[in-house]
Scaffold this motif. Structure first.
Motif, short mmCIF file in Angstrom:
data_model
loop_
_atom_site.label_atom_id
_atom_site.label_comp_id
_atom_site.label_asym_id
_atom_site.label_seq_id
_atom_site.Cartn_x
_atom_site.Cartn_y
_atom_site.Cartn_z
N THR A 1 38.48 40.58 43.45
CA THR A 1 39.36 39.00 42.69
C THR A 1 40.09 39.53 41.20
O THR A 1 40.92 39.53 40.78
CB THR A 1 39.00 38.11 42.16
N THR A 2 38.96 40.45 40.59
CA THR A 2 39.39 41.15 39.12
C THR A 2 40.24 42.28 39.37
O THR A 2 40.98 42.12 38.78
CB THR A 2 37.89 41.46 38.15
N ILE A 3 39.68 42.85 40.77
CA ILE A 3 40.87 44.25 40.88
C ILE A 3 42.28 44.12 41.15
O ILE A 3 43.26 44.85 40.96
CB ILE A 3 40.50 45.09 41.83
N ARG A 4 41.88 42.94 41.82
CA ARG A 4 43.79 42.74 42.84
C ARG A 4 44.22 41.64 40.77
O ARG A 4 45.59 41.01 41.47
CB ARG A 4 43.66 42.23 44.00
N SER A 5 43.77 41.03 40.41
CA SER A 5 44.04 40.04 39.41
C SER A 5 45.03 41.02 38.42
O SER A 5 45.34 40.13 37.41
CB SER A 5 43.75 39.29 38.68
N GLY A 6 44.42 42.10 37.88
CA GLY A 6 44.98 43.00 37.76
C GLY A 6 44.04 43.18 35.84
O GLY A 6 43.91 43.58 35.16
N LEU A 7 42.88 42.43 35.95
CA LEU A 7 41.88 42.38 35.68
C LEU A 7 41.38 43.63 34.94
O LEU A 7 40.79 44.19 33.38
CB LEU A 7 40.77 41.11 35.04
N ALA A 8 41.43 44.50 35.64
CA ALA A 8 40.23 45.56 36.65
C ALA A 8 41.16 46.52 36.88
O ALA A 8 41.72 46.45 38.04
CB ALA A 8 38.67 44.76 36.51
N THR A 9 41.13 47.77 36.84
CA THR A 9 41.05 49.01 38.31
C THR A 9 39.98 49.86 38.12
O THR A 9 39.34 49.55 37.77
CB THR A 9 41.95 49.71 37.10
N ALA A 10 39.98 50.29 39.85
CA ALA A 10 39.07 50.74 40.49
C ALA A 10 38.96 51.58 38.97
O ALA A 10 39.35 52.89 39.91
CB ALA A 10 39.39 51.30 41.87
N ALA A 11 37.42 52.23 39.58
CA ALA A 11 37.07 54.08 38.36
C ALA A 11 35.96 54.63 39.17
O ALA A 11 35.41 54.04 39.03
CB ALA A 11 37.08 53.89 36.79
#
Length: 791
Positions: free
Chosen positions: A518-528
């Protein structure tokens, strides 16, 4: 009759005495009104205990219901009835610092304010009884009690329970705190169950600030505490385990099955079509777990003894579960990142104190090769997971000696000193990529068996309470999301590092991975992806920052006795291993034969064991390992004949028999302590195969007597093997002087005999007979004359 004045004085004195007694006795009999209940789970002075059953939604989003519902139960665990049990929900402002993720869950409660009025749960709650509760409040409202959540953030909530125990006064009896993460504030009129979202539902929505997303990497650990029985050399079949708990853990519904299944599901195509979660995740696999599970696939036995140290055993039950779990892990590892942990999660600081280069190299380098071999993949290189311990100077020195690496370790932090998560070089070869200890500790507390990591400062510790699994799950989700929700925090990167031995239930694992997605898909995070993190960190230029190096607490430090024992044992074991060769029949090498014993030493330093019992368990394991090493040295011996040897000649060889009870050949040397007068020829290095080997030692003896000869075995490098043997040797040799005398006498005898024969053949008297008396010479003539005269 007593005068009135005196009666009034007496009454006043009695009243004063009663007041003093009341002041002394009542506080001892009654609990303090609304005093803070104990934070620990010891149950001391506890009357009731709160258990949270659900928080819905556990993470609030713009598409969630605008109402938060908290349910649970209140149980009477005391020794008396509690009356007038009432409860209410309280809230506090959003968490402003990473340290507050921990400090808001302990200490005073002055920051909390009531959401609504107390509600009565039970007029009377007897011992052993429980009563449910349910609070449901909107996030925000102008007309009714609400949580006053108007913007995204992580909000502490508290369930407060009061009551009146028998023989006591009304008081706060228990409370339960937890975090509510809010990714976005939904509309006050939104309906989370509606199939579509109307324009009205979008009015008043407060979305998160996604202008500065956090680059997020999460390690997903697959590890366990050491299970292989100690002191068993390689090549021993079947493999013996200390217990059969892995059979349960690997089976459906078990701990390791849950962790693997959650990663499989979260990274599958239908759930993660874009592959974002798969790129952010990396499996952190303990090579010791792989070695153990792989051994289980061929059948195994389990020790009968409760401590797992006895030789008696019974068949294990987890072979099929091990086969299935390992096949699934190989399939998952083939499509995502894999990194090896230090072997058996060994404490790297304690390992550096042992100061054995071979053991250090095996734990940090060869361990990754084992993962590659057993999973059939190429695991990540260039990173070291320090795990539950701090990044100390010893750890930096150990890692630097193995080459360039990025150490993923907890940053230093206290309640008053926030963690600095900047990547920095701590030595010429080691770069520290820190993670937030407050977040790591929250993840460590999630699940069915919460733990407190070794790196956590006492000021950030939160007492773990029974029945708080849902609350701990909420705390973990809030800790994961806090940095993403606060765009002011720097740096904008985050490594999520749970404890290596993580005990999550299915609901916990699903909630954590769902929150990551959810954090990644909401734009709050990106996969590193971890490879990118390693590459970026490895490029960090000098200078070296000594301040990034931590210290270690005395309560988690392995004892000097344990470290010194390992140092002594591993030195002897390396010496023995150097003398061993390969068994051509079985293919077993000397290194493979002794490897489990070296691995046992790393298991003795495992951080998977609780700090309170680490030293005790390590001492028990090392005692067994030390006994096995002694047995290995004692298994190569000289067979004592029990009698005496007789050497027929001065050059007769000394016959001996050597015995090797090891599973591999060994190169040995014989040391013969011969007495003066005996010369022994060194036969050099001998390869002694398993079984018996007769040999003959060339000797030369210069005396004729019985003597004692001491014979001992050594490895090629001089380590003693077995017990020395004293031989009783009897020699029939005469020595050089007696030899020449005998030779001269023989020559004289031959000469005299030849001379007599010479004269006899020539009919001449032997000159040796000329000195005889005359009568002796005439007796034959007279005899002949006498014979002639006889008729």
């Amino acid at each position: 009759m007593t005068p009135p004045r005196r009666r009034r004085h007496a009454a006043a004195r009695i009243a004063t005495l009663l007041a003093i007694l009341t002041m002394l006795l009542v506080p001892a009999a009654l609990p303090q009104a609304f005093a803070e209940p104990p934070d620990d789970d010891s149950g001391a002075d506890a009357f009731v205990v709160i258990t949270l059953d659900s928080v819905d939604p556990n993470v609030v989003t713009t598409a969630s219901s605008p109402t938060v519902t908290v349910t649970g139960t209140v149980s009477n665990v005391g020794d008396r009835t509690v009356r007038d049990v009432i409860a209410r929900l309280e809230h506090a402002p959003a968490v402003g610092t990473a340290e507050a993720l921990r400090t808001s869950l302990t200490g005073g409660t002055a920051q909390f304010a009531a959401v609504g009025e107390f509600v009565t749960l039970a007029e009377k709650l007897d011992r052993g009884q429980e009563v449910p509760f349910r609070f449901s409040y909107p996030l925000r409202s102008d007309s009714e009690p609400a949580l006053n959540v108007t913007e995204p953030g992580v909000y502490p909530l508290l369930v407060n329970v009061n009551g009146t125990p028998d023989y006591g006064a009304p008081a706060r009896l228990d409370y339960a705190r937890f975090l509510l993460p809010v990714l976005g504030v939904p509309s006050e009129t939104a309906d989370a169950d509606a199939p579509t979202v109307s324009a009205l539902d979008l009015e008043g929505v407060v979305p998160p600030d996604t202008r500065k997303p956090v680059a997020m990497t999460m390690l997903w650990p697959l590890a366990d505490r050491p299970r292989l029985a100690p002191g068993v050399p390689g090549g021993t079949s079947p493999v013996r385990l200390m217990d059969d708990e892995l059979a349960t853990s690997l089976a459906p519904g078990g701990r390791l099955d849950t962790l693997l299944g959650a990663a499989e599901f979260a990274t599958s195509g239908p759930v993660d079509p874009g592959g974002e979660v798969g790129r952010a995740l990396c499996l952190a696999v303990d090579p010791d777990l792989l070695v153990t599970v792989n051994a289980m696939t061929g059948g195994y036995v389990v020790a009968d003894a409760a401590d797992g140290l006895g030789a008696a055993s019974h068949p294990g039950t987890g072979q099929a579960a091990a086969v299935g779990w390992l096949e699934r892990l190989r399939a998952l590892a083939a499509r995502m990142c894999v990194v090896a942990t230090p072997y058996a999660q060994a404490d790297l600081d304690a390992l550096q104190r042992v100061n054995d280069r071979g053991l250090n190299h095996f734990d940090t380098v060869v361990a990754a090769d084992l993962v590659d071999q057993l999973l059939g993949v190429q695991s990540m290189r260039g990173a070291t997971l320090v795990g539950d311990g701090p990044l100390t100077r010893r750890v930096v020195d150990l890692l630097g000696a193995q080459g360039n690496t990025v150490a993923i370790a907890a940053a230093d932090a206290t309640a008053g000193d926030p963690a600095d998560l900047a990547v920095r070089r701590v030595s010429e070869r080691v770069v520290a990529a820190p993670f937030d200890p407050a977040v790591g500790a929250a993840l460590a507390a999630a699940g069915q068996a919460p733990v407190a990591p070794n790196y956590l400062d006492d000021s950030l510790a939160v007492p773990q309470r029974d029945g708080a699994q849902v609350a701990r799950r909420q705390d973990a989700l809030g800790a994961m999301l806090w940095r993403s929700l606060d765009p002011q925090t720097e740096p904008r990167r985050q490594i999520l590092m749970p404890p290596l031995k993580w005990n999550l239930g299915p609901d916990d694992a699903q909630a954590i991975l769902t929150t990551l997605a959810t954090t990644i898909r909401s734009g709050l995070a990106t996969a590193a992806p971890l490879p990118a993190v390693i590459a970026e960190a490895a490029a960090t230029p000098p200078p070296v920052d000594e301040d990034a190096i931590s210290s270690i607490g005395a309560q988690t430090r392995f004892a000097d006795d344990v470290v010194n024992t390992i140092a002594g044992q591993v030195g002897r074991l390396w010496g023995l291993t150097a003398a061993l060769t390969t068994n051509e029949q079985t293919g077993l090498t000397g290194v493979q034969y002794t490897a489990p014993l070296r691995e046992d030493m790393l298991r003795a330093l495992s951080q998977a064991e609780p700090p309170a019992v680490r030293n005790q368990l390590a001492a028990q394991r090392l005692a067994v390992v030390g006994g096995t090493i002694d047995d290995l040295f004692g298994a190569v011996t000289i067979v004592n004949p029990g009698g005496s040897y007789t050497l027929a000649t001065e050059r007769s060889p000394l016959p001996l028999a050597l015995r090797n009870d090891l599973a591999v050949p060994i190169r040995v040397r014989l040391l013969v302590d011969a007495p003066p007068g005996m010369t022994v020829t060194d036969i050099g290095e001998q390869e002694l195969p398993p079984g018996f080997l007769p040999i003959h030692i060339p000797v030369e003896v210069h005396f004729s007597q019985r003597v004692a000869v001491d014979v001992a075995l050594r490895t090629a490098d001089g380590l003693p093997l077995g017990e020395p043997v004293r031989l009783s040797v009897h020699s029939n040799a005469y020595g050089k002087v007696l030899f020449f005398i005998t030779l001269a006498a023989a020559a004289v005898l031959i000469t005299l005999t030849a001379r007599r024969l010479w004269h006899r053949f020539r009919g001449q008297p032997d000159p040796a007979d000329l000195d005889r008396p005359e009568s002796s010479r005439s007796e034959p003539a007279e005899q002949n004359l006498h014979d002639e005269r006889t008729p």
